[in-house]
Design a protein around this motif. Sequence first.
Motif, short mmCIF file in Angstrom:
data_model
loop_
_atom_site.label_atom_id
_atom_site.label_comp_id
_atom_site.label_asym_id
_atom_site.label_seq_id
_atom_site.Cartn_x
_atom_site.Cartn_y
_atom_site.Cartn_z
N GLU A 191 9.77 -4.98 -12.23
CA GLU A 191 9.00 -6.06 -12.87
C GLU A 191 7.80 -6.51 -12.03
N MET A 192 7.32 -5.64 -11.13
CA MET A 192 6.14 -5.96 -10.32
C MET A 192 5.02 -5.00 -10.68
N THR A 193 3.80 -5.39 -10.35
CA THR A 193 2.62 -4.56 -10.56
C THR A 193 1.92 -4.35 -9.23
N LEU A 194 1.61 -3.09 -8.91
CA LEU A 194 0.90 -2.74 -7.69
C LEU A 194 -0.58 -2.63 -8.01
N ASP A 195 -1.40 -3.34 -7.23
CA ASP A 195 -2.85 -3.29 -7.38
C ASP A 195 -3.44 -2.86 -6.05
N ALA A 196 -4.67 -2.41 -6.06
CA ALA A 196 -5.36 -2.01 -4.83
C ALA A 196 -6.82 -2.38 -4.93
N LYS A 197 -7.36 -2.78 -3.82
CA LYS A 197 -8.79 -3.09 -3.71
C LYS A 197 -9.33 -2.41 -2.47
N VAL A 198 -10.58 -1.98 -2.54
CA VAL A 198 -11.27 -1.38 -1.41
C VAL A 198 -12.42 -2.30 -1.05
N ASP A 199 -12.48 -2.74 0.23
CA ASP A 199 -13.56 -3.64 0.64
C ASP A 199 -14.80 -2.82 0.98
N PRO A 200 -15.93 -3.49 1.23
CA PRO A 200 -17.18 -2.78 1.52
C PRO A 200 -17.11 -1.84 2.73
#
Length: 97
Positions: free
Chosen positions: A73-82
């Motif tokens: 019941e969780m969602t994995l997200d990802a972000k890449v910084d500059p």
Amino acid sequence: MLTLTHDAVQVIRTVTADPQLPPESGIRIQAGVNGSDTLQLSVAPAPEAGDKVVEEEGARVYLEPTTAAMLDEMTLDAKVDPQGDVAFTLADTAAEA
């Protein structure tokens, strides 16, 4: 079961696209050592025995069984910084609905 955002799929596919890695490579998430509340994330060439596998659009996440239950019941997200550094985050899927 853990779900992946579009951004997480893209980052995982990029991280595992190294030609030196086998085609079934993915990201493995497991509980921290010594009962720690932290999670460890690493690139894995294949799932380990007993791992739950989440696959979406060619991105694979291998979850150690205890971790799989914890991340249900969780969602994995990802972000890449500059600077190109990747940050993975987890959110409660039910809270996003």
